[in-house]
Write a protein that holds these residues in place. Structure first.
Motif, PDB file in Angstrom:
ATOM      1  N   GLY A  16       0.795  -1.219   0.000  1.00  0.00           N
ATOM      2  CA  GLY A  16       0.000   0.000   0.000  1.00  0.00           C
ATOM      3  C   GLY A  16       0.820   1.258   0.000  1.00  0.00           C
ATOM      4  O   GLY A  16       0.279   2.352  -0.010  1.00  0.00           O
ATOM      5  N   GLU A  17       2.152   1.097   0.028  1.00  0.00           N
ATOM      6  CA  GLU A  17       3.010   2.272   0.066  1.00  0.00           C
ATOM      7  C   GLU A  17       4.013   2.267  -1.080  1.00  0.00           C
ATOM      8  O   GLU A  17       5.126   2.747  -0.949  1.00  0.00           O
ATOM      9  N   ASP A  18       3.610   1.685  -2.213  1.00  0.00           N
ATOM     10  CA  ASP A  18       4.473   1.681  -3.383  1.00  0.00           C
ATOM     11  C   ASP A  18       4.674   3.092  -3.934  1.00  0.00           C
ATOM     12  O   ASP A  18       5.683   3.400  -4.545  1.00  0.00           O
ATOM     13  N   ASP A  19       3.698   3.945  -3.735  1.00  0.00           N
ATOM     14  CA  ASP A  19       3.794   5.328  -4.190  1.00  0.00           C
ATOM     15  C   ASP A  19       4.024   6.229  -2.983  1.00  0.00           C
ATOM     16  O   ASP A  19       3.646   5.905  -1.855  1.00  0.00           O
ATOM     17  N   ASP A  20       4.645   7.369  -3.208  1.00  0.00           N
ATOM     18  CA  ASP A  20       4.844   8.298  -2.099  1.00  0.00           C
ATOM     19  C   ASP A  20       3.574   9.121  -1.889  1.00  0.00           C
ATOM     20  O   ASP A  20       2.536   8.882  -2.498  1.00  0.00           O
ATOM     21  N   GLU A  21       3.645  10.082  -1.004  1.00  0.00           N
ATOM     22  CA  GLU A  21       2.461  10.851  -0.634  1.00  0.00           C
ATOM     23  C   GLU A  21       1.855  11.589  -1.821  1.00  0.00           C
ATOM     24  O   GLU A  21       0.657  11.846  -1.863  1.00  0.00           O
ATOM     25  N   ASP A  22       2.670  11.924  -2.790  1.00  0.00           N
ATOM     26  CA  ASP A  22       2.182  12.651  -3.962  1.00  0.00           C
ATOM     27  C   ASP A  22       1.706  11.717  -5.067  1.00  0.00           C
ATOM     28  O   ASP A  22       1.326  12.173  -6.137  1.00  0.00           O
ATOM     29  N   GLY A  23       1.736  10.411  -4.808  1.00  0.00           N
ATOM     30  CA  GLY A  23       1.313   9.456  -5.815  1.00  0.00           C
ATOM     31  C   GLY A  23       2.355   9.188  -6.878  1.00  0.00           C
ATOM     32  O   GLY A  23       2.064   8.570  -7.904  1.00  0.00           O
ATOM     33  N   ALA A  24       3.600   9.625  -6.671  1.00  0.00           N
ATOM     34  CA  ALA A  24       4.658   9.424  -7.657  1.00  0.00           C
ATOM     35  C   ALA A  24       5.171   7.990  -7.597  1.00  0.00           C
ATOM     36  O   ALA A  24       5.252   7.381  -6.534  1.00  0.00           O
ATOM     37  N   ARG A  25       5.510   7.463  -8.749  1.00  0.00           N
ATOM     38  CA  ARG A  25       6.048   6.113  -8.823  1.00  0.00           C
ATOM     39  C   ARG A  25       7.564   6.149  -8.648  1.00  0.00           C
ATOM     40  O   ARG A  25       8.229   7.085  -9.062  1.00  0.00           O
ATOM     41  N   ASP A  26       8.097   5.097  -8.041  1.00  0.00           N
ATOM     42  CA  ASP A  26       9.536   4.942  -7.897  1.00  0.00           C
ATOM     43  C   ASP A  26      10.008   3.987  -8.992  1.00  0.00           C
ATOM     44  O   ASP A  26       9.959   2.771  -8.836  1.00  0.00           O
ATOM     45  N   LEU A  27      10.440   4.527 -10.115  1.00  0.00           N
ATOM     46  CA  LEU A  27      10.791   3.704 -11.261  1.00  0.00           C
ATOM     47  C   LEU A  27      12.017   2.841 -11.005  1.00  0.00           C
ATOM     48  O   LEU A  27      12.118   1.732 -11.538  1.00  0.00           O
ATOM     49  N   VAL A  28      12.941   3.334 -10.200  1.00  0.00           N
ATOM     50  CA  VAL A  28      14.125   2.549  -9.872  1.00  0.00           C
ATOM     51  C   VAL A  28      13.724   1.304  -9.093  1.00  0.00           C
ATOM     52  O   VAL A  28      14.125   0.178  -9.419  1.00  0.00           O
ATOM     53  N   ASN A  29      12.910   1.477  -8.071  1.00  0.00           N
ATOM     54  CA  ASN A  29      12.499   0.342  -7.254  1.00  0.00           C
ATOM     55  C   ASN A  29      11.620  -0.629  -8.048  1.00  0.00           C
ATOM     56  O   ASN A  29      11.725  -1.844  -7.898  1.00  0.00           O
ATOM     57  N   GLU A  30      10.772  -0.101  -8.910  1.00  0.00           N
ATOM     58  CA  GLU A  30       9.933  -0.963  -9.738  1.00  0.00           C
ATOM     59  C   GLU A  30      10.788  -1.908 -10.583  1.00  0.00           C
ATOM     60  O   GLU A  30      10.462  -3.083 -10.752  1.00  0.00           O
ATOM     61  N   ALA A  31      11.874  -1.372 -11.122  1.00  0.00           N
ATOM     62  CA  ALA A  31      12.755  -2.195 -11.948  1.00  0.00           C
ATOM     63  C   ALA A  31      13.380  -3.320 -11.129  1.00  0.00           C
ATOM     64  O   ALA A  31      13.430  -4.473 -11.572  1.00  0.00           O
TER      65      ALA A  31
END
Length: 404
Positions: free
Chosen positions: A210-225
Protein backbone atom coordinates in the motif's frame (compact mmCIF):
# COMPACT_ATOMS: atom_id res chain seq x y z
CA UNK A 1 20.10 -22.48 -58.21
CA UNK A 2 20.00 -18.76 -58.77
CA UNK A 3 21.31 -16.59 -55.95
CA UNK A 4 18.74 -14.29 -54.38
CA UNK A 5 20.35 -11.23 -55.97
CA UNK A 6 19.45 -12.69 -59.37
CA UNK A 7 15.82 -13.21 -58.38
CA UNK A 8 14.98 -9.82 -56.90
CA UNK A 9 16.25 -6.53 -58.28
CA UNK A 10 17.82 -3.98 -55.98
CA UNK A 11 15.03 -1.47 -56.64
CA UNK A 12 12.40 -3.93 -55.45
CA UNK A 13 14.32 -4.68 -52.27
CA UNK A 14 14.79 -0.97 -51.54
CA UNK A 15 11.04 -0.51 -51.81
CA UNK A 16 10.38 -3.36 -49.41
CA UNK A 17 12.74 -1.96 -46.81
CA UNK A 18 11.58 1.65 -47.03
CA UNK A 19 7.87 0.83 -46.83
CA UNK A 20 8.11 -1.99 -44.25
CA UNK A 21 5.88 -4.14 -46.42
CA UNK A 22 3.60 -6.67 -44.84
CA UNK A 23 4.80 -10.25 -44.57
CA UNK A 24 4.85 -12.15 -47.83
CA UNK A 25 4.03 -15.75 -48.60
CA UNK A 26 7.41 -17.01 -49.71
CA UNK A 27 9.50 -20.18 -49.90
CA UNK A 28 13.27 -20.38 -49.45
CA UNK A 29 15.15 -23.32 -50.99
CA UNK A 30 18.69 -24.30 -50.17
CA UNK A 31 21.15 -26.92 -51.33
CA UNK A 32 21.69 -27.21 -47.58
CA UNK A 33 19.12 -26.00 -45.06
CA UNK A 34 20.61 -25.78 -41.57
CA UNK A 35 17.43 -25.86 -39.51
CA UNK A 36 19.19 -25.76 -36.09
CA UNK A 37 16.19 -27.81 -34.95
CA UNK A 38 15.26 -31.50 -34.77
CA UNK A 39 15.56 -31.94 -38.55
CA UNK A 40 19.22 -30.99 -38.56
CA UNK A 41 20.69 -30.24 -41.98
CA UNK A 42 18.35 -30.97 -44.91
CA UNK A 43 19.92 -31.57 -48.31
CA UNK A 44 17.98 -29.75 -51.03
CA UNK A 45 15.51 -28.44 -48.48
CA UNK A 46 12.86 -25.77 -48.46
CA UNK A 47 11.28 -23.46 -45.88
CA UNK A 48 7.72 -22.32 -46.55
CA UNK A 49 6.61 -19.06 -44.92
CA UNK A 50 3.01 -17.84 -44.85
CA UNK A 51 1.71 -14.77 -43.01
CA UNK A 52 5.16 -14.28 -41.51
CA UNK A 53 5.38 -17.74 -39.90
CA UNK A 54 7.01 -20.96 -41.02
CA UNK A 55 4.36 -23.44 -42.14
CA UNK A 56 6.56 -26.20 -43.57
CA UNK A 57 10.20 -27.33 -43.53
CA UNK A 58 11.55 -30.36 -45.33
CA UNK A 59 13.10 -31.84 -48.45
CA UNK A 60 12.14 -29.89 -51.56
CA UNK A 61 10.88 -33.02 -53.30
CA UNK A 62 8.48 -33.89 -50.47
CA UNK A 63 7.33 -30.47 -49.24
CA UNK A 64 4.29 -28.97 -50.99
CA UNK A 65 4.73 -25.32 -52.02
CA UNK A 66 1.55 -23.35 -52.73
CA UNK A 67 0.98 -22.51 -56.37
CA UNK A 68 2.50 -19.22 -57.56
CA UNK A 69 4.47 -18.74 -54.33
CA UNK A 70 7.79 -16.93 -54.86
CA UNK A 71 10.72 -19.29 -54.32
CA UNK A 72 14.12 -17.87 -53.39
CA UNK A 73 17.19 -20.07 -53.67
CA UNK A 74 20.74 -20.14 -52.31
CA UNK A 75 23.44 -22.73 -51.67
CA UNK A 76 23.07 -22.51 -47.87
CA UNK A 77 20.03 -21.44 -45.83
CA UNK A 78 20.09 -20.86 -42.06
CA UNK A 79 17.84 -19.27 -39.45
CA UNK A 80 18.19 -15.52 -39.18
CA UNK A 81 21.14 -14.79 -36.90
CA UNK A 82 20.53 -13.71 -33.29
CA UNK A 83 22.91 -11.27 -31.57
CA UNK A 84 22.61 -12.21 -27.89
CA UNK A 85 23.94 -8.87 -26.58
CA UNK A 86 24.56 -5.68 -28.45
CA UNK A 87 24.29 -1.92 -28.23
CA UNK A 88 23.39 -1.55 -31.93
CA UNK A 89 20.73 1.11 -32.40
CA UNK A 90 21.93 2.99 -29.33
CA UNK A 91 25.56 3.37 -30.40
CA UNK A 92 25.48 5.11 -33.74
CA UNK A 93 28.03 4.35 -36.42
CA UNK A 94 29.28 7.95 -36.58
CA UNK A 95 30.70 7.67 -33.05
CA UNK A 96 29.70 11.25 -32.25
CA UNK A 97 28.11 12.50 -29.01
CA UNK A 98 24.71 12.99 -30.63
CA UNK A 99 24.38 9.31 -31.63
CA UNK A 100 25.81 7.67 -28.50
CA UNK A 101 22.93 6.74 -26.19
CA UNK A 102 24.15 3.50 -24.62
CA UNK A 103 25.26 5.16 -21.38
CA UNK A 104 24.12 7.97 -19.11
CA UNK A 105 26.80 8.53 -16.48
CA UNK A 106 24.92 11.07 -14.39
CA UNK A 107 24.23 8.42 -11.72
CA UNK A 108 25.66 4.96 -11.02
CA UNK A 109 22.31 3.13 -10.73
CA UNK A 110 19.64 3.82 -13.36
CA UNK A 111 17.66 0.62 -14.11
CA UNK A 112 14.68 2.73 -15.16
CA UNK A 113 16.33 3.82 -18.42
CA UNK A 114 14.53 2.05 -21.28
CA UNK A 115 16.29 1.00 -24.45
CA UNK A 116 13.12 1.63 -26.42
CA UNK A 117 13.51 5.36 -25.74
CA UNK A 118 17.01 5.48 -27.26
CA UNK A 119 16.88 3.00 -30.16
CA UNK A 120 17.33 4.42 -33.67
CA UNK A 121 16.02 1.95 -36.28
CA UNK A 122 17.52 4.08 -39.07
CA UNK A 123 21.11 3.95 -37.85
CA UNK A 124 23.44 2.57 -40.52
CA UNK A 125 24.69 -0.18 -38.20
CA UNK A 126 21.20 -1.70 -38.02
CA UNK A 127 21.16 -1.98 -41.80
CA UNK A 128 24.77 -3.21 -41.84
CA UNK A 129 24.21 -6.17 -39.51
CA UNK A 130 20.89 -6.97 -41.20
CA UNK A 131 22.59 -7.28 -44.58
CA UNK A 132 25.00 -9.77 -42.99
CA UNK A 133 22.18 -12.04 -41.82
CA UNK A 134 21.41 -10.70 -38.32
CA UNK A 135 17.62 -10.58 -37.96
CA UNK A 136 17.27 -10.21 -34.17
CA UNK A 137 19.14 -8.04 -31.67
CA UNK A 138 19.13 -8.20 -27.89
CA UNK A 139 20.27 -4.61 -27.50
CA UNK A 140 20.26 -1.83 -24.96
CA UNK A 141 22.33 0.05 -22.45
CA UNK A 142 25.99 -0.83 -22.25
CA UNK A 143 28.84 -0.89 -19.74
CA UNK A 144 30.16 2.13 -17.88
CA UNK A 145 27.76 2.36 -14.93
CA UNK A 146 26.90 -0.02 -12.11
CA UNK A 147 23.36 -0.36 -13.49
CA UNK A 148 23.13 1.33 -16.86
CA UNK A 149 19.54 0.57 -17.88
CA UNK A 150 17.33 -1.93 -19.63
CA UNK A 151 17.68 -4.07 -22.74
CA UNK A 152 15.13 -5.10 -25.34
CA UNK A 153 14.72 -7.49 -28.26
CA UNK A 154 14.12 -6.08 -31.74
CA UNK A 155 14.07 -7.28 -35.31
CA UNK A 156 16.50 -5.45 -37.59
CA UNK A 157 13.77 -3.84 -39.68
CA UNK A 158 11.01 -1.30 -39.27
CA UNK A 159 10.55 2.41 -39.76
CA UNK A 160 9.94 2.92 -36.03
CA UNK A 161 11.11 1.23 -32.87
CA UNK A 162 7.56 -0.01 -32.31
CA UNK A 163 7.66 -1.78 -35.68
CA UNK A 164 10.98 -3.42 -34.78
CA UNK A 165 10.10 -4.29 -31.18
CA UNK A 166 9.72 -7.89 -30.05
CA UNK A 167 10.04 -7.34 -26.28
CA UNK A 168 10.67 -4.30 -24.12
CA UNK A 169 12.50 -4.58 -20.79
CA UNK A 170 14.09 -7.96 -21.52
CA UNK A 171 16.88 -7.65 -18.95
CA UNK A 172 18.44 -5.05 -16.65
CA UNK A 173 22.10 -4.40 -17.42
CA UNK A 174 24.51 -4.30 -14.49
CA UNK A 175 28.28 -4.04 -14.67
CA UNK A 176 30.94 -5.19 -12.22
CA UNK A 177 34.63 -4.37 -12.29
CA UNK A 178 36.67 -1.45 -13.49
CA UNK A 179 34.28 -0.36 -16.26
CA UNK A 180 31.80 0.89 -13.69
CA UNK A 181 34.14 2.10 -10.97
CA UNK A 182 34.37 5.82 -10.24
CA UNK A 183 37.59 6.36 -8.31
CA UNK A 184 36.62 9.95 -7.52
CA UNK A 185 33.04 9.11 -6.57
CA UNK A 186 30.83 6.12 -5.95
CA UNK A 187 31.22 3.22 -6.35
CA UNK A 188 34.94 3.50 -5.93
CA UNK A 189 35.67 -0.13 -5.11
CA UNK A 190 34.30 -3.56 -5.94
CA UNK A 191 32.99 -3.91 -2.39
CA UNK A 192 30.98 -0.71 -2.81
CA UNK A 193 29.60 -1.99 -6.12
CA UNK A 194 28.22 -5.08 -4.44
CA UNK A 195 26.95 -3.12 -1.45
CA UNK A 196 24.99 -0.78 -3.71
CA UNK A 197 23.48 -3.65 -5.66
CA UNK A 198 22.51 -5.46 -2.45
CA UNK A 199 20.93 -2.33 -1.03
CA UNK A 200 18.79 -1.87 -4.14
CA UNK A 201 17.68 -5.51 -4.11
CA UNK A 202 16.96 -5.47 -0.38
CA UNK A 203 14.78 -2.40 -0.88
CA UNK A 204 12.89 -4.23 -3.60
CA UNK A 205 12.54 -7.44 -1.58
CA UNK A 206 9.91 -6.23 0.82
CA UNK A 207 8.02 -3.20 -0.46
CA UNK A 208 5.54 -1.95 2.12
CA UNK A 209 2.06 -2.99 1.02
CA UNK A 210 0.00 0.00 0.00
CA UNK A 211 3.01 2.27 0.07
CA UNK A 212 4.47 1.68 -3.38
CA UNK A 213 3.79 5.33 -4.19
CA UNK A 214 4.84 8.30 -2.10
CA UNK A 215 2.46 10.85 -0.63
CA UNK A 216 2.18 12.65 -3.96
CA UNK A 217 1.31 9.46 -5.82
CA UNK A 218 4.66 9.42 -7.66
CA UNK A 219 6.05 6.11 -8.82
CA UNK A 220 9.54 4.94 -7.90
CA UNK A 221 10.79 3.70 -11.26
CA UNK A 222 14.13 2.55 -9.87
CA UNK A 223 12.50 0.34 -7.25
CA UNK A 224 9.93 -0.96 -9.74
CA UNK A 225 12.75 -2.20 -11.95
CA UNK A 226 14.45 -4.04 -9.10
CA UNK A 227 11.12 -5.48 -7.92
CA UNK A 228 10.77 -7.11 -11.34
CA UNK A 229 14.17 -8.74 -10.78
CA UNK A 230 13.23 -9.96 -7.29
CA UNK A 231 9.95 -11.40 -8.60
CA UNK A 232 11.78 -13.34 -11.29
CA UNK A 233 10.15 -11.37 -14.09
CA UNK A 234 13.35 -9.79 -15.38
CA UNK A 235 16.86 -11.32 -15.38
CA UNK A 236 19.82 -9.28 -14.20
CA UNK A 237 22.39 -9.21 -16.99
CA UNK A 238 25.72 -8.83 -15.20
CA UNK A 239 28.77 -7.90 -17.25
CA UNK A 240 31.65 -9.43 -15.32
CA UNK A 241 34.97 -10.40 -16.86
CA UNK A 242 37.38 -11.10 -14.01
CA UNK A 243 36.84 -14.26 -12.00
CA UNK A 244 36.35 -12.30 -8.77
CA UNK A 245 33.51 -10.33 -10.39
CA UNK A 246 31.92 -13.46 -11.85
CA UNK A 247 32.03 -14.98 -8.37
CA UNK A 248 30.34 -11.90 -6.93
CA UNK A 249 27.58 -12.14 -9.52
CA UNK A 250 27.00 -15.82 -8.72
CA UNK A 251 26.91 -15.01 -5.01
CA UNK A 252 24.32 -12.30 -5.63
CA UNK A 253 22.13 -14.71 -7.58
CA UNK A 254 22.23 -17.28 -4.78
CA UNK A 255 21.72 -14.73 -2.01
CA UNK A 256 18.58 -13.20 -3.52
CA UNK A 257 17.29 -16.15 -5.53
CA UNK A 258 17.27 -14.09 -8.71
CA UNK A 259 18.00 -15.02 -12.31
CA UNK A 260 21.41 -13.78 -13.38
CA UNK A 261 22.89 -14.03 -16.85
CA UNK A 262 26.67 -13.63 -16.93
CA UNK A 263 27.86 -11.36 -19.71
CA UNK A 264 31.41 -10.93 -21.00
CA UNK A 265 33.02 -13.61 -18.80
CA UNK A 266 36.59 -13.31 -20.07
CA UNK A 267 37.74 -15.52 -17.19
CA UNK A 268 34.99 -18.11 -17.72
CA UNK A 269 37.47 -20.84 -18.68
CA UNK A 270 39.14 -20.41 -15.29
CA UNK A 271 35.99 -21.30 -13.34
CA UNK A 272 34.06 -23.83 -15.42
CA UNK A 273 33.05 -25.94 -12.40
CA UNK A 274 31.56 -22.98 -10.57
CA UNK A 275 29.62 -21.79 -13.60
CA UNK A 276 28.31 -25.25 -14.35
CA UNK A 277 27.21 -25.78 -10.74
CA UNK A 278 25.40 -22.43 -10.64
CA UNK A 279 23.17 -23.21 -13.62
CA UNK A 280 23.61 -19.72 -15.10
CA UNK A 281 23.79 -18.95 -18.80
CA UNK A 282 26.72 -17.04 -20.28
CA UNK A 283 26.68 -14.48 -23.08
CA UNK A 284 30.36 -14.70 -23.90
CA UNK A 285 32.45 -11.77 -25.08
CA UNK A 286 33.20 -11.62 -28.84
CA UNK A 287 35.71 -14.34 -29.67
CA UNK A 288 38.13 -11.83 -31.15
CA UNK A 289 37.84 -9.24 -28.37
CA UNK A 290 41.04 -7.38 -27.53
CA UNK A 291 42.81 -9.05 -24.62
CA UNK A 292 43.88 -6.21 -22.37
CA UNK A 293 42.77 -4.86 -19.00
CA UNK A 294 39.88 -6.89 -17.64
CA UNK A 295 39.98 -8.94 -20.84
CA UNK A 296 43.59 -10.05 -20.41
CA UNK A 297 42.60 -13.70 -19.95
CA UNK A 298 40.52 -13.88 -23.13
CA UNK A 299 41.12 -17.17 -24.93
CA UNK A 300 40.02 -18.25 -28.41
CA UNK A 301 39.21 -21.67 -26.95
CA UNK A 302 36.75 -20.44 -24.29
CA UNK A 303 33.60 -21.17 -26.39
CA UNK A 304 34.72 -24.77 -26.81
CA UNK A 305 35.54 -24.99 -23.09
CA UNK A 306 32.05 -23.80 -22.15
CA UNK A 307 30.47 -26.25 -24.59
CA UNK A 308 32.55 -29.09 -23.17
CA UNK A 309 31.46 -28.23 -19.63
CA UNK A 310 27.78 -28.18 -20.63
CA UNK A 311 27.37 -24.49 -19.79
CA UNK A 312 24.68 -22.76 -21.89
CA UNK A 313 26.30 -19.92 -23.80
CA UNK A 314 25.92 -17.66 -26.80
CA UNK A 315 28.23 -15.29 -28.62
CA UNK A 316 27.60 -11.57 -28.96
CA UNK A 317 28.76 -8.50 -30.83
CA UNK A 318 29.22 -6.66 -27.54
CA UNK A 319 30.15 -3.02 -27.15
CA UNK A 320 33.07 -1.30 -28.84
CA UNK A 321 34.28 2.15 -27.83
CA UNK A 322 35.52 2.89 -31.35
CA UNK A 323 34.07 2.88 -34.87
CA UNK A 324 32.29 1.01 -36.37
CA UNK A 325 30.92 0.38 -32.85
CA UNK A 326 29.95 -3.26 -33.30
CA UNK A 327 31.17 -6.65 -34.40
CA UNK A 328 29.34 -9.23 -36.49
CA UNK A 329 28.36 -12.37 -34.60
CA UNK A 330 28.74 -14.64 -37.62
CA UNK A 331 32.43 -13.81 -37.89
CA UNK A 332 32.88 -14.38 -34.16
CA UNK A 333 31.20 -17.78 -34.51
CA UNK A 334 33.38 -18.68 -37.47
CA UNK A 335 36.51 -17.91 -35.49
CA UNK A 336 35.24 -20.01 -32.56
CA UNK A 337 34.71 -22.90 -34.98
CA UNK A 338 38.41 -22.73 -35.79
CA UNK A 339 39.26 -23.18 -32.10
CA UNK A 340 37.31 -26.21 -31.02
CA UNK A 341 33.60 -25.64 -31.63
CA UNK A 342 31.93 -27.86 -34.20
CA UNK A 343 30.21 -26.01 -37.05
CA UNK A 344 26.83 -26.92 -35.54
CA UNK A 345 27.84 -25.58 -32.11
CA UNK A 346 29.25 -22.40 -33.62
CA UNK A 347 26.13 -21.65 -35.62
CA UNK A 348 23.93 -22.53 -32.63
CA UNK A 349 25.77 -19.91 -30.56
CA UNK A 350 24.37 -17.21 -32.84
CA UNK A 351 20.98 -18.79 -33.55
CA UNK A 352 19.04 -21.18 -31.30
CA UNK A 353 21.31 -21.02 -28.24
CA UNK A 354 21.29 -17.22 -28.34
CA UNK A 355 17.50 -17.24 -28.75
CA UNK A 356 17.06 -19.52 -25.75
CA UNK A 357 19.25 -17.41 -23.47
CA UNK A 358 17.32 -14.22 -24.24
CA UNK A 359 14.00 -16.04 -23.74
CA UNK A 360 12.98 -16.15 -27.40
CA UNK A 361 13.64 -19.78 -28.28
CA UNK A 362 9.96 -20.51 -28.90
CA UNK A 363 9.85 -17.86 -31.62
CA UNK A 364 13.24 -17.50 -33.31
CA UNK A 365 16.61 -19.22 -33.67
CA UNK A 366 15.64 -22.30 -35.68
CA UNK A 367 13.68 -23.17 -38.79
CA UNK A 368 10.66 -24.97 -37.36
CA UNK A 369 6.95 -24.88 -38.09
CA UNK A 370 5.23 -22.12 -36.14
CA UNK A 371 8.31 -19.95 -35.66
CA UNK A 372 8.93 -16.57 -37.24
CA UNK A 373 9.93 -16.71 -40.89
CA UNK A 374 13.43 -15.29 -40.31
CA UNK A 375 15.94 -16.72 -42.78
CA UNK A 376 19.49 -15.93 -43.90
CA UNK A 377 20.82 -17.06 -47.30
CA UNK A 378 24.50 -17.61 -48.10
CA UNK A 379 26.51 -18.47 -51.21
CA UNK A 380 28.67 -20.92 -49.25
CA UNK A 381 29.55 -22.13 -45.77
CA UNK A 382 28.39 -19.22 -43.56
CA UNK A 383 31.29 -19.80 -41.16
CA UNK A 384 33.86 -19.28 -43.91
CA UNK A 385 35.14 -15.73 -44.24
CA UNK A 386 35.05 -15.94 -48.03
CA UNK A 387 31.30 -16.72 -48.12
CA UNK A 388 28.71 -13.99 -48.53
CA UNK A 389 25.25 -13.30 -47.23
CA UNK A 390 23.11 -12.99 -50.37
CA UNK A 391 19.70 -12.42 -48.85
CA UNK A 392 17.77 -11.92 -45.64
CA UNK A 393 14.11 -12.54 -44.86
CA UNK A 394 12.36 -11.33 -41.69
CA UNK A 395 8.90 -12.72 -40.97
CA UNK A 396 8.42 -13.41 -44.68
CA UNK A 397 9.58 -9.98 -45.79
CA UNK A 398 12.66 -9.80 -48.01
CA UNK A 399 14.70 -7.11 -46.25
CA UNK A 400 17.96 -7.51 -48.16
CA UNK A 401 19.21 -8.99 -51.40
CA UNK A 402 22.62 -7.36 -51.10
CA UNK A 403 25.64 -9.60 -51.61
CA UNK A 404 27.72 -8.98 -48.46
Amino acid sequence: MKPLAKILGGAVTALLISTSALAQDIAVRGEQVWTMGPQGVIADGVVVIEDGRITAVGPYADTPIPTDMTVLSAPVVTPGLVDAHSTVGLTGYLNQPDDQDQLDDSAPVQPQLRAIDAYNPHDRLVQWVRELGVTTLHTGHGPGALVSGQTMVVKTRGNTVEAALVEDGTMIAANLGTWSLDRSGSPGTRAKQMSMLRQALVAAQSPVEGEDDDEDGARDLVNEAFVSVIRGETPLLVTANRSQDIQSALRLAEEFGIEVVIDGAADAHLMLDELAASGVSVILHPTMARNDGEMENVAFTTPAALAGAGIPFALQSGYEAYVPKTRVVLWEAGFAAGYGLSPEQALASVTIDAANIIGMGDRIGSLEVGKDGDVALFDGDPLEYTSHAVGVVIEGEVVSDAVR
